[in-house]
Enzyme design. Sequence first.
Site, short mmCIF file in Angstrom:
data_model
loop_
_atom_site.label_atom_id
_atom_site.label_comp_id
_atom_site.label_asym_id
_atom_site.label_seq_id
_atom_site.Cartn_x
_atom_site.Cartn_y
_atom_site.Cartn_z
CD GLU A 469 28.88 45.27 37.64
OE1 GLU A 469 27.87 44.57 37.93
OE2 GLU A 469 29.80 45.47 38.45
CG HIS A 539 40.91 42.03 40.62
ND1 HIS A 539 40.62 40.92 41.39
CD2 HIS A 539 40.09 43.03 41.06
CE1 HIS A 539 39.68 41.24 42.26
NE2 HIS A 539 39.33 42.50 42.08
#
Length: 739
Positions: A469, A539
């Site tokens: 990322e 999530h």
Amino acid sequence: MAPTRVEPKLNDTDLKGKSKAYQGLSPQQLIDAYRIMYTSRRIDDREILLKRQQKVYFQISGAGHEAVGVAAAYALRSGYDWFFPYYRDRALCLALGATPYEMLLGSVGAADDPSSGGRQMPSHWAYRHLNIVTQSSATGTQILHAVGCAEAGGYLAAHPTAAGKSDGDYRQFKDVTFQGDEITYVSLGDGTTSEGEFWEALNAASNRRLPVVFCVQDNEYAISVPVEVQTAGGNISRLVSAFPNFHFEEMDGTDPVVAYAALTRAVAHCRAGHGPAFVHAHVIRPYSHSLSDDERLYRPDTERQRDAARDPISRLQMFLLREGILDEKAINKIEKEVDEQVQAAADRALGAPIPQPESIHKYVYSPDLDPTSVAFDTHPVFALGESSGDGKRAASPPKTMADLINATLRDEMRRDERIVIFGEDVADASREEYVKQRLVKGKGGVFKLTSGLQMEFGSDRVFNSPLAEAAIVGRATGMAVRGLKPVVEIQFFDYIWPAMMQLRDELPLVRWRSNNAFSAPAVVRVAIGGYLTGGAIYHSQCGESIFTHTPGWRVVFPSNALDAAGLLRTAIRCDDPVMFLEHKRLYRETYGRAPYPGPDFMVPFGKAKIVQPGTNLTVITYGAVVPRALQAAQKLEREHHISVELIDLRTLNPFDWETIAASVRKTNRALVAYEDSLSWGYGAEIAARIADQLFHHLDAPVKRIAATDTFVAYQPILENAILPQVPDMFRAMKELAEF
Ligand SMILES: Cc1ncc(C[n+]2csc(CCOP(=O)(O)OP(=O)(O)O)c2C)c(N)n1
Ligand SMILES: [Mg+2]
């Protein structure tokens, strides 16, 4: 175990006389090198003096690193190649064309300091006309920017028309240049090779054969930590030697002739398009880490004396004398001239105007393009659907938020060749032949938001990145600095954290810290949020306030398909970095579907939407809470005749204070509802502002409703209890109305 010492490998010193070239360097170039290196050292010395007199406020020197810096500048092309140096690169910057006066303007924090206008510490170089790009103090972040910069150069060479200016969006405000065979230089210290971003950068540059010269200036220390503690085995060259496509050099970086030879070979490899180069320069650090450090606390005299014998300034001086290029008198003359020049520059810089305190707000955002303006307020144009047989065409059917985001990306990519999309799994298939041969359908994102884009626009505009990322955001920053418009994806907000340094200290700060010399208006799309039934801890996260708390970001959080399309278009066309938060639960929700609003539909930032008008209380919310709050409000109206004015903020920074204030002045009651955990969340700021500025209009305390101060659990019963639900909102609204 002590690291193996690398002895200086001087070669070609048998070439004597002024007519000789030394690894391609003429005697005059060596004389110039001496002047620059000596200037660099004397600026450090002058700055140290000024620091002791409290006329400057920080000092970190380039001492010991001068030779490799000058060699790099000689091997590369100023204003043609691109440079991402670090704080020891004073000599590099001087050799590329920065002046002592400009540097000393930085030391005193003058308004005209070309690097930052007094915003950054000295030695944080940025010289726009020299392609020396703004850098932070965070070690290693610049390495990924360099990779992105090199990628942008390659992209522009393949898409030269993308560099053209275009009115009406961010492209109007940046001159985009490229050379075709340009190189990107990035430097760093030995300690910095321990950062993950270093490895992410090497991996990307290797795989994509990018023309990047990585120059590690190894002075064997990172503040007090010696190299054998940083680097397994004590030698970074050994560790990186397996990366494919690289050219490797390891040399004595205190000798400009040796360093120049190594860098010339490295540059030739890159210039020819063979891939990146890794140059490992052994240098010394004679002046402690910075003026805040005293190396005598951790380095004995013997070690320091051993280094002193390799001081690049005295070494080059000896070399020039020995080769008969200069005599003592000529050297003294140069030194005297430099001393006078540095003294004069310092005196001038000390008298230079300092920045006005009011100027601090300048360049947090683009001064050229305001995404809250009417230019970004356009009407939707809905296409007509299929003919129903009787010749009449109905309006095209409503589409999901996922569909409209995809369609908006597609139309913007058609319109603007500078847009590139990358991230994890965003391509249809990296092995594109599988899709082309119709063996597979293609992925296009874990939520399919980028589906079909690679096939339409090609694998150089839409591609998968490694699972890294920081690299996604760091490379995007480098590309955006060059004028591209990266629209990158972070797959789940829960996994945004490896990029945090880039998201907090880099991308949103490029413009402000360089006093508008550089900008990086990239878009970072992030799938966010819970209410997933089974999403669990990793999530379901929100956390938007962490980014609204970071000056420089525009933060957008749409609640429905139409707003998502209009806000995404504004995000792409505007001149600021935008974090575009897409709620996963809303991607395919029935609520808020809409037909595609056409290729020019935009929603301005900072304009809330009144989802339903009301009179008894104001509910301020955004994202997936909007449909839930609406349900609760409708029930409250039905069952208790309580009328709720429901405000969807749509963008969180900027946010629409006028709409909030007007509503609360009317209803005299305010509830802020949000999905993130309650404490320290986005609602805290809104509630505080209302309490502060609308106190006299309030008939009740400002209330908040949000998730519990926990993460989101997996078991649906727990998830329900954690996230704010319709009955919770119903209760909170009723209590507030009845207060
Ligand atoms: C990410 C980050 N962590 C810590 C620091 C504090 N810091 C500044 S310089 C430095 C050492 C850097 O050493 P090295 O990379 O070897 O470069 P050198 O200063 O020796 O040239 C540290 C720990 C920082 N600036 N950034
Ligand atoms: Mg070091």
